[in-house]
Scaffold this motif. Structure first.
Motif, PDB file in Angstrom:
ATOM      1  N   GLN A  69     -15.465  24.378   9.094  1.00  5.26           N
ATOM      2  CA  GLN A  69     -16.171  25.638   8.806  1.00  5.26           C
ATOM      3  C   GLN A  69     -16.446  26.417  10.092  1.00  5.26           C
ATOM      4  OE1 GLN A  69     -16.710  26.887   5.717  1.00  5.26           O
ATOM      5  NE2 GLN A  69     -15.740  25.074   4.862  1.00  5.26           N
ATOM      6  N   LYS A  70     -16.858  25.724  11.134  1.00  6.55           N
ATOM      7  CA  LYS A  70     -17.193  26.374  12.414  1.00  6.55           C
ATOM      8  C   LYS A  70     -15.960  27.001  13.062  1.00  6.55           C
ATOM      9  CE  LYS A  70     -19.550  26.651  16.537  1.00  6.55           C
ATOM     10  NZ  LYS A  70     -19.114  27.951  17.018  1.00  6.55           N
ATOM     11  N   VAL A  71     -14.869  26.232  13.174  1.00  7.06           N
ATOM     12  CA  VAL A  71     -13.690  26.779  13.842  1.00  7.06           C
ATOM     13  C   VAL A  71     -13.051  27.892  13.017  1.00  7.06           C
ATOM     14  CG1 VAL A  71     -13.282  24.670  15.177  1.00  7.06           C
ATOM     15  CG2 VAL A  71     -12.043  25.016  13.015  1.00  7.06           C
ATOM     16  N   ALA A  72     -13.130  27.785  11.679  1.00 10.00           N
ATOM     17  CA  ALA A  72     -12.602  28.849  10.817  1.00 10.00           C
ATOM     18  C   ALA A  72     -13.421  30.122  10.985  1.00 10.00           C
ATOM     19  CB  ALA A  72     -12.594  28.400   9.354  1.00 10.00           C
ATOM     20  N   ALA A  73     -14.741  29.990  11.015  1.00  3.68           N
ATOM     21  CA  ALA A  73     -15.602  31.163  11.201  1.00  3.68           C
ATOM     22  C   ALA A  73     -15.350  31.805  12.565  1.00  3.68           C
ATOM     23  CB  ALA A  73     -17.070  30.772  11.057  1.00  3.68           C
ATOM     24  N   ASP A  74     -15.192  30.976  13.602  1.00  2.42           N
ATOM     25  CA  ASP A  74     -14.929  31.500  14.943  1.00  2.42           C
ATOM     26  C   ASP A  74     -13.589  32.231  15.017  1.00  2.42           C
ATOM     27  OD1 ASP A  74     -17.332  30.379  15.715  1.00  2.42           O
ATOM     28  OD2 ASP A  74     -16.430  28.737  16.874  1.00  2.42           O
ATOM     29  N   LYS A  75     -12.576  31.701  14.347  1.00  3.41           N
ATOM     30  CA  LYS A  75     -11.221  32.256  14.442  1.00  3.41           C
ATOM     31  C   LYS A  75     -10.989  33.415  13.468  1.00  3.41           C
ATOM     32  CE  LYS A  75      -7.953  30.869  16.514  1.00  3.41           C
ATOM     33  NZ  LYS A  75      -7.452  31.279  17.836  1.00  3.41           N
ATOM     34  N   PHE A  76     -11.495  33.289  12.233  1.00  2.00           N
ATOM     35  CA  PHE A  76     -11.161  34.247  11.186  1.00  2.00           C
ATOM     36  C   PHE A  76     -12.304  35.179  10.791  1.00  2.00           C
ATOM     37  CE2 PHE A  76      -8.651  30.310  10.277  1.00  2.00           C
ATOM     38  CZ  PHE A  76      -7.455  30.761  10.811  1.00  2.00           C
ATOM     39  N   GLY A  77     -13.498  34.934  11.354  1.00  4.40           N
ATOM     40  CA  GLY A  77     -14.638  35.808  11.088  1.00  4.40           C
ATOM     41  C   GLY A  77     -14.995  35.873   9.614  1.00  4.40           C
ATOM     42  N   THR A 125     -11.852  32.989   2.682  1.00  8.95           N
ATOM     43  CA  THR A 125     -10.605  33.346   2.008  1.00  8.95           C
ATOM     44  C   THR A 125      -9.416  32.636   2.655  1.00  8.95           C
ATOM     45  OG1 THR A 125     -11.516  35.504   1.448  1.00  8.95           O
ATOM     46  CG2 THR A 125      -9.126  35.270   1.313  1.00  8.95           C
ATOM     47  N   VAL A 126      -9.375  32.635   3.985  1.00 11.16           N
ATOM     48  CA  VAL A 126      -8.285  31.970   4.700  1.00 11.16           C
ATOM     49  C   VAL A 126      -8.300  30.469   4.399  1.00 11.16           C
ATOM     50  CG1 VAL A 126      -7.359  31.383   6.977  1.00 11.16           C
ATOM     51  CG2 VAL A 126      -8.156  33.704   6.529  1.00 11.16           C
ATOM     52  N   LEU A 127      -9.478  29.849   4.480  1.00 13.27           N
ATOM     53  CA  LEU A 127      -9.585  28.414   4.188  1.00 13.27           C
ATOM     54  C   LEU A 127      -9.129  28.089   2.772  1.00 13.27           C
ATOM     55  CD1 LEU A 127     -12.890  27.136   5.849  1.00 13.27           C
ATOM     56  CD2 LEU A 127     -10.539  26.465   6.376  1.00 13.27           C
ATOM     57  N   ALA A 128      -9.497  28.919   1.819  1.00 16.95           N
ATOM     58  CA  ALA A 128      -9.083  28.685   0.427  1.00 16.95           C
ATOM     59  C   ALA A 128      -7.565  28.671   0.313  1.00 16.95           C
ATOM     60  CB  ALA A 128      -9.683  29.749  -0.489  1.00 16.95           C
ATOM     61  N   GLY A 129      -6.898  29.487   1.103  1.00 17.70           N
ATOM     62  CA  GLY A 129      -5.438  29.524   1.087  1.00 17.70           C
ATOM     63  C   GLY A 129      -4.780  28.366   1.815  1.00 17.70           C
TER      64      GLY A 129
END
Length: 187
Positions: A51-59, A64-68
């Motif tokens: 969750q942290k790295v996704a939030a940092d990278k994809f804002g 949505t990106v993680l779901a994909g």
């Protein structure tokens, strides 16, 4: 994000010491897969890192990106073990597939006392329990995904070996002393 997972089973270690190409193509890399109990502290730690790295990278697009990415082993390093139900230890578990490019050097592999272990030492092996240091990170662009970089593995304790090969701790043998007496010559 560096994460230390503790007391997890190790699987798929055929390229832990000797780098191999993924399906015979691409860069050489070292690999290991770790089995994680769903809902455990390790599971929560990995999920929080994702969750942290996704939030940092994809804002704002992170959810949505993680779901994909979820459910695609080429896009997400952390997967439902039931997708590999034919393999020992995977059903009912999560798994984290971690890799290290050969160009980044060898993986640190140590024993309980931090002594280095070599490929011929017999440990770690698929099915044993280990502690592992991994780097969870998000990648965007052409190869968007959540990845796990393999940093180090510490053998923790024995477990039932995957793949059917039994292991011995020596307890089934008797102590024969310093040598075996020569058999009498009956000829």
């Amino acid at each position: 994000m560096k994460v230390l997972i503790k007391d997890v089973r190790l699987a798929f270690i055929e390229s832990l010491w000797t780098p191999k190409q993924y399906q015979g193509a691409g860069p050489f890399r070292r690999s290991a897969t770790f089995l994680i109990v769903p809902g455990s502290d390790n599971d929560k730690l990995i999920e929080a890192a994702i969750q942290k790295v996704a939030a940092d990278k994809f804002g704002k697009k992170a959810a949505t990106v993680l779901a994909g990415l979820r459910g695609n082993s080429n896009k997400c390093a952390y997967m439902d073990g039931n997708t590999k139900a034919d393999y020992d230890g995977f059903p009912g578990m999560m798994y984290l597939a971690s890799h290290r490019k050969d160009a980044d050097g060898p993986v640190l592999v140590i024993d309980t006392n931090k002594a280095p272990l070599s490929e011929g030492s017999g440990k770690p092996y698929a099915g044993c329990y280990v502690n592992a240091s991994v780097d969870i990170y998000a990648q965007d662009g052409q190869n968007t995904g959540i990845r796990s970089g393999l940093i180090g593995v510490q053998f923790l304790r024995d477990g039932d070996s995957f793949g059917g090969a039994s292991r011995s701790d020596g307890s089934e043998f008797e102590d024969l002393g310093n040598g075996v007496e020569e058999a009498e010559d009956f000829a």
